[in-house]
Motif scaffolding. Sequence first.
Motif, mmCIF file in Angstrom:
data_model
loop_
_atom_site.group_PDB
_atom_site.id
_atom_site.type_symbol
_atom_site.label_atom_id
_atom_site.label_comp_id
_atom_site.label_asym_id
_atom_site.label_seq_id
_atom_site.Cartn_x
_atom_site.Cartn_y
_atom_site.Cartn_z
ATOM 1 N N THR A 63 -0.675 1.687 5.510
ATOM 2 C CA THR A 63 -1.451 2.890 5.822
ATOM 3 C C THR A 63 -1.982 2.942 7.251
ATOM 4 O OG1 THR A 63 -3.507 1.949 4.908
ATOM 5 C CG2 THR A 63 -2.097 3.187 3.411
ATOM 6 N N HIS A 64 -1.504 2.041 8.122
ATOM 7 C CA HIS A 64 -1.842 2.194 9.543
ATOM 8 C C HIS A 64 -0.845 1.413 10.381
ATOM 9 C CE1 HIS A 64 -4.226 3.225 12.988
ATOM 10 N NE2 HIS A 64 -4.316 1.957 13.358
ATOM 11 N N SER A 120 2.905 4.793 6.852
ATOM 12 C CA SER A 120 2.368 5.786 7.771
ATOM 13 C C SER A 120 2.649 5.335 9.196
ATOM 14 C CB SER A 120 0.857 5.944 7.558
ATOM 15 O OG SER A 120 0.195 4.744 7.891
ATOM 16 N N HIS A 149 5.050 8.708 6.556
ATOM 17 C CA HIS A 149 3.887 9.569 6.765
ATOM 18 C C HIS A 149 3.472 9.492 8.233
ATOM 19 C CE1 HIS A 149 2.308 10.504 2.541
ATOM 20 N NE2 HIS A 149 3.459 9.873 2.357
ATOM 21 N N HIS A 228 -6.576 11.420 9.788
ATOM 22 C CA HIS A 228 -6.603 9.984 10.050
ATOM 23 C C HIS A 228 -7.100 9.733 11.466
ATOM 24 C CE1 HIS A 228 -5.610 5.802 9.716
ATOM 25 N NE2 HIS A 228 -4.631 5.840 10.594
ATOM 26 N N TRP A 264 -8.669 9.220 5.797
ATOM 27 C CA TRP A 264 -8.694 7.759 5.784
ATOM 28 C C TRP A 264 -8.736 7.274 7.227
ATOM 29 C CZ3 TRP A 264 -3.935 9.887 6.313
ATOM 30 C CH2 TRP A 264 -2.914 9.164 6.917
ATOM 31 N N ALA A 287 -8.064 1.915 6.015
ATOM 32 C CA ALA A 287 -6.878 1.067 6.184
ATOM 33 C C ALA A 287 -7.345 -0.241 6.816
ATOM 34 C CB ALA A 287 -5.852 1.755 7.072
ATOM 35 N N GLY A 314 -7.009 0.439 1.541
ATOM 36 C CA GLY A 314 -5.599 0.067 1.557
ATOM 37 C C GLY A 314 -5.366 -0.907 2.695
ATOM 38 N N GLY A 316 -2.992 -2.103 6.256
ATOM 39 C CA GLY A 316 -2.131 -1.679 7.342
ATOM 40 C C GLY A 316 -1.774 -2.872 8.199
ATOM 41 N N GLY A 361 -3.299 1.742 -1.010
ATOM 42 C CA GLY A 361 -2.564 2.454 0.026
ATOM 43 C C GLY A 361 -2.133 3.833 -0.414
ATOM 44 N N ASN A 364 -5.025 6.153 -0.138
ATOM 45 C CA ASN A 364 -5.289 6.548 1.247
ATOM 46 C C ASN A 364 -4.412 7.712 1.667
ATOM 47 O OD1 ASN A 364 -7.357 4.802 1.955
ATOM 48 N ND2 ASN A 364 -6.041 3.342 3.017
ATOM 49 N N LEU A 365 -3.160 7.695 1.230
ATOM 50 C CA LEU A 365 -2.211 8.735 1.623
ATOM 51 C C LEU A 365 -2.213 9.930 0.680
ATOM 52 C CD1 LEU A 365 0.836 6.542 2.712
ATOM 53 C CD2 LEU A 365 -1.067 7.374 4.096
#
Length: 458
Positions: A63-64, A120, A149, A228, A264, A287, A314, A316, A361, A364-365
């Motif tokens: 997620t990052h 992401s 993402h 984000h 997020w 993240a 989540g 990253g 995760g 988060n998305l």
Amino acid sequence: MSGLLIENACVAPVAGPEIRSGYVLVDGDRIAAVGPMSEVPEAAGATRIDGSGCLATPGLVNTHHHLYQWASQGLAQDATLFEWLVALYPVWAAMDAEIVHGAATAGLGHLALSGCTTSSDHHYLFPRGRGDLLAAEIEAARAVGLRFHPSRGSMDRGRSRGGLPPDEVVEPLDAILDATAEAVDAYHDPSFSSKLRVAVAPCSPFSVSADLMTAAAELARSKGVRLHTHLAETLEEEELCLKQTGVRPVEYMEELGWLGEDVWVAHAVHLNDADIGRFAATGTGTAHCPSSNGRLGAGVARVSEMLRRGANVGLGVDGSASAELTGLAGEMRQALLFQRAVNGPAALTARQALELATLGGARNLGRERELGTLEPGKLADIALWRVDGPFAAAVHDPVCALVLASAQPPLARLLVGGETVVQDDELRTVPQDAAGEAGVRAQRRLRRLARERGVNAT
């Protein structure tokens, strides 16, 4: 029926207890059934995958990330965040679409080999006249085969306005909003099975104006996409925020309308009790990027406390320039060890770490209905880890063998929507060696273009 039947695996659905000898039935791009082998359905016509000696988990969700940074690994090795940014912004200013495509191909291939099925990316730097950088990474994601993402990031506060980035890499506010709206309209797919969704992502409160933050939030919500940004990564950021706005970072975000279930943030290392309460009450996600936070000396996020109080977290890997060659599977172990080092051996369990990397995760998305657990009706994004090797088999608990092992177990199979992306630790969508070489070429090209601009990228 057609489809796939994974048999004889230890199944960790995340949504419930493990099944020591179980199956996962896939029909099309969805999970049709999960259960013990004693109840396995007939599944005539399904392709059978022998999961003996393997642990089946949901595919991991990153997620990052900053994929372009694959081309600038190993620089500013002993710097703080602000020192690192000042050193690398002039290097990144030389990037073009060719560099971004090569870096994204290598970065996403590496993620797939670490069990990641959805990633992401936060791309916030758009030097003028360098081609379509967002399209370049989207093309790479399609080839590798992961769900993607991308976040259309932005910066509008250069050094002349009190920001850190050079003025040449920031954009005017109106141009940012137009380009962001165009990216959402061109690429965002809200469907259940989507492999491409776009978020709106101004870089950070210290590199963008309050006007951009509020306008970006309005744009994202008008189009029904997520928000984000980076937040509360270092104490330097907190001090700068207090100096410039009179409030701490989370309070500033609240003033700007940047807390909510559609938001997020990356890092959130320096939160106080009230900040954690705000995150939990508003549904704002985090993240957690433990390797990057450690590499830059930023600190340890209060993940255990966030989870205890109901805030979503989540994982990253963050940009490769601040977490070289970091795979997502290894971040489960890093997260667990960081929390235990600070808060004791019960601070985070192996199963909680797995949940961070999967369901956390997905939340988060905004995709917890589709991803993050092995349940009927969800998308067939599945990682099959081999935990029966000559050394790994000595670990009694397969989830422990995945999360706590210092070396990632072999990846027997990685499925995205029922399609094989990795088999036997090898990419099957793009040639693995070619993906790695694309990253090397991107690095060499970036260094050369930086040198031509008078910047020493060493």
